[in-house]
Design a protein around this motif. Structure first.
Motif, short mmCIF file in Angstrom:
data_model
loop_
_atom_site.label_atom_id
_atom_site.label_comp_id
_atom_site.label_asym_id
_atom_site.label_seq_id
_atom_site.Cartn_x
_atom_site.Cartn_y
_atom_site.Cartn_z
N ASN A 1 -15.94 -36.41 -21.12
CA ASN A 1 -15.18 -35.25 -21.57
C ASN A 1 -14.07 -34.95 -20.56
O ASN A 1 -14.21 -35.26 -19.38
CB ASN A 1 -16.07 -34.01 -21.69
CG ASN A 1 -17.19 -34.17 -22.71
OD1 ASN A 1 -18.30 -34.51 -22.35
ND2 ASN A 1 -16.88 -33.94 -23.98
N ASN A 2 -13.00 -34.33 -21.04
CA ASN A 2 -11.97 -33.93 -20.08
C ASN A 2 -12.44 -32.69 -19.32
O ASN A 2 -13.34 -31.97 -19.77
CB ASN A 2 -10.61 -33.69 -20.76
CG ASN A 2 -10.63 -32.50 -21.71
OD1 ASN A 2 -10.97 -31.39 -21.33
ND2 ASN A 2 -10.26 -32.73 -22.97
N LEU A 3 -11.84 -32.47 -18.17
CA LEU A 3 -12.35 -31.44 -17.25
C LEU A 3 -12.25 -30.05 -17.84
O LEU A 3 -13.17 -29.24 -17.69
CB LEU A 3 -11.58 -31.52 -15.92
CG LEU A 3 -12.03 -30.53 -14.85
CD1 LEU A 3 -13.51 -30.69 -14.53
CD2 LEU A 3 -11.20 -30.72 -13.57
N SER A 4 -11.17 -29.73 -18.52
CA SER A 4 -11.03 -28.37 -19.06
C SER A 4 -12.12 -28.06 -20.08
O SER A 4 -12.64 -26.94 -20.13
CB SER A 4 -9.65 -28.19 -19.69
OG SER A 4 -9.46 -29.10 -20.77
N THR A 5 -12.51 -29.08 -20.87
CA THR A 5 -13.59 -28.89 -21.83
C THR A 5 -14.90 -28.63 -21.12
O THR A 5 -15.67 -27.73 -21.47
CB THR A 5 -13.73 -30.12 -22.74
OG1 THR A 5 -12.52 -30.29 -23.49
CG2 THR A 5 -14.90 -29.98 -23.70
N LEU A 6 -15.19 -29.44 -20.09
CA LEU A 6 -16.44 -29.28 -19.33
C LEU A 6 -16.52 -27.90 -18.68
O LEU A 6 -17.58 -27.25 -18.71
CB LEU A 6 -16.55 -30.37 -18.27
CG LEU A 6 -16.79 -31.79 -18.78
CD1 LEU A 6 -16.67 -32.79 -17.64
CD2 LEU A 6 -18.17 -31.89 -19.43
N LEU A 7 -15.43 -27.46 -18.09
CA LEU A 7 -15.45 -26.16 -17.41
C LEU A 7 -15.58 -25.01 -18.41
O LEU A 7 -16.24 -24.01 -18.12
CB LEU A 7 -14.19 -26.00 -16.55
CG LEU A 7 -14.08 -26.99 -15.38
CD1 LEU A 7 -12.79 -26.75 -14.60
CD2 LEU A 7 -15.29 -26.88 -14.45
N SER A 8 -14.98 -25.15 -19.57
CA SER A 8 -15.14 -24.13 -20.61
C SER A 8 -16.59 -24.07 -21.07
O SER A 8 -17.14 -22.98 -21.31
CB SER A 8 -14.22 -24.43 -21.80
OG SER A 8 -12.87 -24.31 -21.43
N GLN A 9 -17.22 -25.23 -21.22
CA GLN A 9 -18.62 -25.27 -21.61
C GLN A 9 -19.50 -24.61 -20.55
O GLN A 9 -20.44 -23.87 -20.88
CB GLN A 9 -19.06 -26.71 -21.86
CG GLN A 9 -18.42 -27.35 -23.09
CD GLN A 9 -18.70 -28.84 -23.18
OE1 GLN A 9 -19.11 -29.48 -22.21
NE2 GLN A 9 -18.45 -29.41 -24.36
N LEU A 10 -19.20 -24.88 -19.28
CA LEU A 10 -19.99 -24.27 -18.21
C LEU A 10 -19.80 -22.75 -18.19
O LEU A 10 -20.75 -22.00 -17.94
CB LEU A 10 -19.58 -24.87 -16.86
CG LEU A 10 -20.12 -26.28 -16.60
CD1 LEU A 10 -19.45 -26.91 -15.39
CD2 LEU A 10 -21.64 -26.24 -16.39
N ARG A 11 -18.60 -22.31 -18.46
CA ARG A 11 -18.36 -20.86 -18.53
C ARG A 11 -19.20 -20.24 -19.65
O ARG A 11 -19.80 -19.16 -19.48
CB ARG A 11 -16.88 -20.58 -18.76
CG ARG A 11 -16.56 -19.10 -18.93
CD ARG A 11 -15.08 -18.84 -19.03
NE ARG A 11 -14.80 -17.44 -19.32
CZ ARG A 11 -13.59 -16.90 -19.34
NH1 ARG A 11 -12.52 -17.66 -19.08
NH2 ARG A 11 -13.43 -15.63 -19.60
N ASN A 12 -19.28 -20.93 -20.79
CA ASN A 12 -20.08 -20.41 -21.91
C ASN A 12 -21.56 -20.35 -21.56
O ASN A 12 -22.25 -19.38 -21.89
CB ASN A 12 -19.86 -21.29 -23.15
CG ASN A 12 -18.47 -21.15 -23.73
OD1 ASN A 12 -17.81 -20.14 -23.52
ND2 ASN A 12 -18.02 -22.15 -24.47
N VAL A 13 -22.04 -21.39 -20.89
CA VAL A 13 -23.45 -21.40 -20.48
C VAL A 13 -23.72 -20.24 -19.52
O VAL A 13 -24.72 -19.53 -19.63
CB VAL A 13 -23.82 -22.74 -19.83
CG1 VAL A 13 -25.20 -22.67 -19.19
CG2 VAL A 13 -23.77 -23.86 -20.86
N GLN A 14 -22.81 -20.06 -18.55
CA GLN A 14 -22.96 -18.97 -17.58
C GLN A 14 -23.06 -17.62 -18.29
O GLN A 14 -23.92 -16.79 -17.97
CB GLN A 14 -21.76 -18.97 -16.63
CG GLN A 14 -21.71 -17.80 -15.65
CD GLN A 14 -22.63 -18.01 -14.46
OE1 GLN A 14 -22.59 -19.06 -13.85
NE2 GLN A 14 -23.42 -17.02 -14.13
#
Length: 385
Positions: free
Chosen positions: A354-367
């Motif tokens: 995955n591209n980084l912006s997608t991964l970081l958005s997913q982590l924000r959602n999990v948080q």
């Protein structure tokens, strides 16, 4: 309930168990599991937790100390928490009450190299380290595979780069959840990791074990020359001389530390409380450090003796006179669900899934969805005192 499934780490702990049983006549049944988070959650939910457990993260101390968690406070007669150094002392407490003890600790911000073939790395800044590696034509050892917790070595890398480039305050806000995963500071740390190590280091890294990767440094034909992490993760044998040496950050830069905390769920079990007192005292802590094959360090202020020069140098970084500011390992201070998502994101990023912006958005959602307990930002970093 403990996560140490095999090898020297478990044997060092079990030697303390046998000594305690011999001295007291109290039997200790050790339940070993690599899925500690899931098993502990399940047992707590049905009301049958173990008497004692190694807690899966320091945020778990906060969560289990709540009304439904069942974690029992430890009184001053059981644990002298004042004898333990910061930030470990503060992380063992919730609203001023002690709920756990840091039975073993480690320093993660170390750069390892083969002293017989490789010059000492420059660690005064990430730019200096990058220049040293690139200018010398050296490559990094990177292995991310580790069973259920695969990805943790990359999480440690990103945490170290956050500390180096943004400092302790921003780091603590990120770990506690107030600095978002999608913030420029966090994104920069991920990008910096890939830039520093270079693309060749990431090839097949998600399938390569950390110990396997670092062992490549000391072969007759080494395929990599530098590694980052705690001594215990290198599976170093303390009984034999090693060619591996390490470089440390300057004291102006915070360093990442970790720890295993034991908590008590047994209400009114004097045997369990006796074992906690045994593990928490200076004598028990010194025995753990001295145990054959142990790579443990102690946050107890009275434990100052270590078996060899390598251990002594690392332990000195935990000393109140060291000048270092210590910050607890990011993933280990996050809620277990968030840490697990962090590890998965590391693997996906390493593979280019995955591209980084997608991964970081997913982590924000999990948080935002799953983090039900957080460690206060003020507790994550501290000078050892």
């Amino acid at each position: 309930m403990v996560p140490w499934t095999q090898g020297a780490e478990f044997q060092a702990f079990y030697s303390l168990v046998k000594d305690f049983e011999h001295d007291t006549g109290i039997r200790v049944d050790v339940q070993v599991t690599r899925a500690l988070t899931q098993q502990l959650d399940a047992s707590v939910k049905v009301g049958s937790p173990p008497d004692l457990a190694v807690l899966p993260s320091v945020s778990a101390i906060v969560r289990y100390a709540g009304e439904e968690g069942g974690l029992q406070p430890l009184d001053a007669d059981t644990v002298d928490i004042g004898a333990y150094l910061q930030p470990f002392r503060g992380l063992a407490q919730v609203k001023g009450t002690t709920y756990a003890i840091p039975v073993k600790v480690d320093v993660k911000s170390l750069v390892w190299y083969d002293s017989t073939t490789t010059p000492k790395p420059r660690t005064d800044s990430t730019d200096a380290l990058a220049g040293f590696a690139n200018g010398s034509g050296l490559t990094w050892c990177l292995g991310l595979a580790s069973g259920p917790t695969s990805g943790w070595p990359g999480a440690d890398w990103i945490a170290d780069l956050m500390l180096a480039d943004t400092g302790a305050d921003a780091y603590a806000r990120w770990v506690s959840g107030s600095l978002l995963w999608t913030s420029p500071e966090v994104e920069r740390a991920w990008l910096r990791w890939r830039e520093l190590l270079g693309e060749p280091a990431f090839k097949d890294a998600s399938k390569r074990g950390f110990a396997e990767a670092t062992q490549a440094m000391t072969t007759s034909a080494p395929t990599c020359q530098l590694a980052q992490g705690a001594r215990s993760a290198l599976a170093a044998d303390r009984e034999k001389p090693t060619r591996l040496d390490f470089a440390v950050p300057p004291t102006s830069r915070p360093v990442q530390v970790s720890g295993d905390f034991i908590g008590m769920f047994a209400d009114g079990n004097p045997s369990a409380r006796s074992f906690v007192a045994y593990l928490a005292g200076a004598a028990g802590q010194q025995m753990w450090v001295d145990a054959s094959g142990s790579s443990a360090f102690s946050a107890h202020s009275e434990v100052t003796r270590y078996a060899n020069a390598v251990q002594q140098r690392i332990a000195a970084m935990l000393n109140p006179r060291s000048g270092y500011r210590l910050c607890f390992s990011a993933a280990d201070a996050m809620a277990p669900d968030v840490a697990a998502a962090f590890y998965r994101a590391v693997l996906n990023y390493a593979d280019g899934t995955n591209n980084l912006s997608t991964l970081l958005s997913q982590l924000r959602n999990v948080q935002e969805r799953l983090s039900t307990s957080s460690v206060p930002a003020t507790a994550i970093c501290g000078a050892p005192n």
